[in-house]
Design a protein around this motif. Structure first.
Motif, PDB file in Angstrom:
ATOM      1  N   VAL A  30       0.848  -1.202   0.000  1.00 22.35           N
ATOM      2  CA  VAL A  30       0.000   0.000   0.000  1.00 22.35           C
ATOM      3  C   VAL A  30       0.880   1.248   0.000  1.00 22.35           C
ATOM      4  N   LEU A  31       2.006   1.202   0.699  1.00 23.83           N
ATOM      5  CA  LEU A  31       2.940   2.327   0.706  1.00 23.83           C
ATOM      6  C   LEU A  31       3.500   2.563  -0.694  1.00 23.83           C
ATOM      7  N   ARG A  32       3.834   1.495  -1.405  1.00 23.90           N
ATOM      8  CA  ARG A  32       4.323   1.642  -2.778  1.00 23.90           C
ATOM      9  C   ARG A  32       3.282   2.346  -3.655  1.00 23.90           C
ATOM     10  N   ARG A  33       2.025   1.947  -3.502  1.00 30.74           N
ATOM     11  CA  ARG A  33       0.955   2.587  -4.280  1.00 30.74           C
ATOM     12  C   ARG A  33       0.824   4.059  -3.911  1.00 30.74           C
ATOM     13  N   ALA A  34       0.939   4.354  -2.642  1.00 36.47           N
ATOM     14  CA  ALA A  34       0.831   5.750  -2.196  1.00 36.47           C
ATOM     15  C   ALA A  34       1.974   6.573  -2.758  1.00 36.47           C
ATOM     16  N   GLN A  35       3.180   6.012  -2.761  1.00 36.27           N
ATOM     17  CA  GLN A  35       4.335   6.738  -3.284  1.00 36.27           C
ATOM     18  C   GLN A  35       4.280   6.890  -4.799  1.00 36.27           C
ATOM     19  N   ALA A  36       3.583   5.964  -5.466  1.00 35.35           N
ATOM     20  CA  ALA A  36       3.442   6.046  -6.923  1.00 35.35           C
ATOM     21  C   ALA A  36       2.428   7.105  -7.316  1.00 35.35           C
ATOM     22  N   GLY A  37       1.611   7.529  -6.364  1.00 33.25           N
ATOM     23  CA  GLY A  37       0.673   8.608  -6.627  1.00 33.25           C
ATOM     24  C   GLY A  37      -0.705   8.170  -7.079  1.00 33.25           C
ATOM     25  N   SER A  38      -0.973   6.877  -7.117  1.00 35.87           N
ATOM     26  CA  SER A  38      -2.310   6.436  -7.518  1.00 35.87           C
ATOM     27  C   SER A  38      -3.248   6.543  -6.324  1.00 35.87           C
ATOM     28  N   ASP A  39      -4.116   7.549  -6.349  1.00 37.02           N
ATOM     29  CA  ASP A  39      -5.081   7.835  -5.288  1.00 37.02           C
ATOM     30  C   ASP A  39      -4.391   7.945  -3.927  1.00 37.02           C
ATOM     31  N   PRO A  40      -3.551   8.962  -3.759  1.00 33.59           N
ATOM     32  CA  PRO A  40      -2.766   9.075  -2.525  1.00 33.59           C
ATOM     33  C   PRO A  40      -3.609   9.235  -1.264  1.00 33.59           C
ATOM     34  N   ALA A  43      -4.771   5.807  -0.271  1.00 34.73           N
ATOM     35  CA  ALA A  43      -3.620   5.019   0.197  1.00 34.73           C
ATOM     36  C   ALA A  43      -3.190   5.469   1.586  1.00 34.73           C
ATOM     37  N   ARG A  44      -3.187   6.783   1.829  1.00 37.18           N
ATOM     38  CA  ARG A  44      -2.828   7.278   3.166  1.00 37.18           C
ATOM     39  C   ARG A  44      -3.830   6.788   4.196  1.00 37.18           C
ATOM     40  N   GLY A  45      -5.116   6.786   3.838  1.00 36.18           N
ATOM     41  CA  GLY A  45      -6.138   6.287   4.754  1.00 36.18           C
ATOM     42  C   GLY A  45      -5.936   4.813   5.058  1.00 36.18           C
ATOM     43  N   ALA A  46      -5.645   4.033   4.019  1.00 33.99           N
ATOM     44  CA  ALA A  46      -5.411   2.597   4.212  1.00 33.99           C
ATOM     45  C   ALA A  46      -4.163   2.370   5.056  1.00 33.99           C
ATOM     46  N   GLN A 105       5.036   4.243  11.103  1.00 36.76           N
ATOM     47  CA  GLN A 105       4.542   5.577  11.434  1.00 36.76           C
ATOM     48  C   GLN A 105       5.358   6.643  10.719  1.00 36.76           C
ATOM     49  N   GLY A 106       6.668   6.438  10.619  1.00 38.09           N
ATOM     50  CA  GLY A 106       7.517   7.388   9.901  1.00 38.09           C
ATOM     51  C   GLY A 106       7.163   7.473   8.426  1.00 38.09           C
ATOM     52  N   ALA A 107       6.876   6.322   7.819  1.00 40.25           N
ATOM     53  CA  ALA A 107       6.476   6.314   6.414  1.00 40.25           C
ATOM     54  C   ALA A 107       5.143   7.028   6.231  1.00 40.25           C
ATOM     55  N   LEU A 108       4.226   6.811   7.147  1.00 37.89           N
ATOM     56  CA  LEU A 108       2.919   7.479   7.084  1.00 37.89           C
ATOM     57  C   LEU A 108       3.069   8.991   7.270  1.00 37.89           C
ATOM     58  N   LEU A 111       4.302  10.761   4.224  1.00 35.93           N
ATOM     59  CA  LEU A 111       3.286  10.949   3.188  1.00 35.93           C
ATOM     60  C   LEU A 111       2.292  12.054   3.548  1.00 35.93           C
ATOM     61  N   GLY A 112       2.420  12.590   4.743  1.00 36.86           N
ATOM     62  CA  GLY A 112       1.486  13.629   5.167  1.00 36.86           C
ATOM     63  C   GLY A 112       0.239  13.068   5.798  1.00 36.86           C
ATOM     64  N   GLY A 113       0.294  11.812   6.208  1.00 34.06           N
ATOM     65  CA  GLY A 113      -0.869  11.183   6.819  1.00 34.06           C
ATOM     66  C   GLY A 113      -0.622  10.915   8.278  1.00 34.06           C
ATOM     67  N   ALA A 114      -0.142  11.927   8.988  1.00 33.08           N
ATOM     68  CA  ALA A 114       0.177  11.741  10.402  1.00 33.08           C
ATOM     69  C   ALA A 114      -1.043  11.285  11.168  1.00 33.08           C
ATOM     70  N   SER A 115      -0.802  10.482  12.171  1.00 34.60           N
ATOM     71  CA  SER A 115      -1.907   9.971  12.984  1.00 34.60           C
ATOM     72  C   SER A 115      -2.496  11.087  13.830  1.00 34.60           C
ATOM     73  N   ALA A 116      -3.672  10.831  14.352  1.00 37.02           N
ATOM     74  CA  ALA A 116      -4.328  11.814  15.210  1.00 37.02           C
ATOM     75  C   ALA A 116      -3.491  12.083  16.445  1.00 37.02           C
ATOM     76  N   GLU A 117      -2.849  11.045  16.979  1.00 32.84           N
ATOM     77  CA  GLU A 117      -2.014  11.229  18.171  1.00 32.84           C
ATOM     78  C   GLU A 117      -0.849  12.172  17.857  1.00 32.84           C
ATOM     79  N   GLY A 118      -0.220  11.955  16.688  1.00 33.31           N
ATOM     80  CA  GLY A 118       0.902  12.803  16.297  1.00 33.31           C
ATOM     81  C   GLY A 118       0.467  14.229  16.034  1.00 33.31           C
ATOM     82  N   ALA A 119      -0.693  14.396  15.426  1.00 40.70           N
ATOM     83  CA  ALA A 119      -1.199  15.733  15.139  1.00 40.70           C
ATOM     84  C   ALA A 119      -1.521  16.471  16.428  1.00 40.70           C
TER      85      ALA A 119
END
Length: 162
Positions: A30-40, A43-46, A105-108, A111-119
């Motif tokens: 899923v990370l590969r798909r997110a980095q490829a840009g197909s529906d980011p 992918a971030r949600g997943a 978590q670092g990969a997420l 991608l700009g998909g920080a968790s609620a705890e991190g935010a």
């Protein structure tokens, strides 16, 4: 009491470890798909869901060694070589998980998909540690594979009991 502990031990394996093994294996693709840009956004949600599954069920899986030690001490088997090997492999698997969860978590976060705890922590103005470089999908796949392989070997030892 022994049968109850065995049932709880097996349920803890299935309910606690199963989701971590599956979700950690799915995360890199899923990370590969997110980095490829197909529906980011999707992918971030997943990735967020997969990362949360890994974190929550890793905590639940602490019950596996707790019930296992209970069983072993009840049957006086703590000194058996196959059980000692299983304990060592379980500790190694926990060590791999200590590296895997923050890497996910670092990969997420990268991608700009920080968790609620991190935010929440970031918005509170708390001093946070500098972010590590995001993990590559290949490294995450390797960590997940090693984690899963360790548990497969433990399962074989539990059944085979050499």
């Amino acid at each position: 009491m022994s049968k109850l502990l065995l049932i709880l031990h097996i349920l803890a394996v299935v309910v606690g470890l199963g989701p971590v093994m599956v979700a950690s294996s799915m995360f890199p693709s899923v990370l590969r798909r997110a980095q490829a840009g197909s529906d980011p956004a999707a992918a971030r949600g997943a990735l967020g869901v997969l990362g949360r599954i890994c974190r929550v069920y890793a905590a639940v899986s602490i019950a596996v060694p707790v019930f296992g030690f209970g069983l072993a001490s009840m049957h006086g088997g703590l000194g058996k070589p196959w059980l000692v090997a299983s304990i060592v492999l379980t500790v190694l698997a926990a060590g791999v998980l200590v590296f895997l969860l923050p890497a996910q978590q670092g990969a997420l976060d990268a991608l700009g998909g920080a968790s609620a705890e991190g935010a929440l922590a970031g918005s509170a103005g708390a001093a946070t540690a500098p972010a590590a470089a995001p993990a590559a999908p290949g490294r995450l796949a390797m960590l997940a594979g090693v984690f899963n392989l360790l548990w497969v070997v433990v399962a074989v030892l539990m059944v085979y009991r050499p």
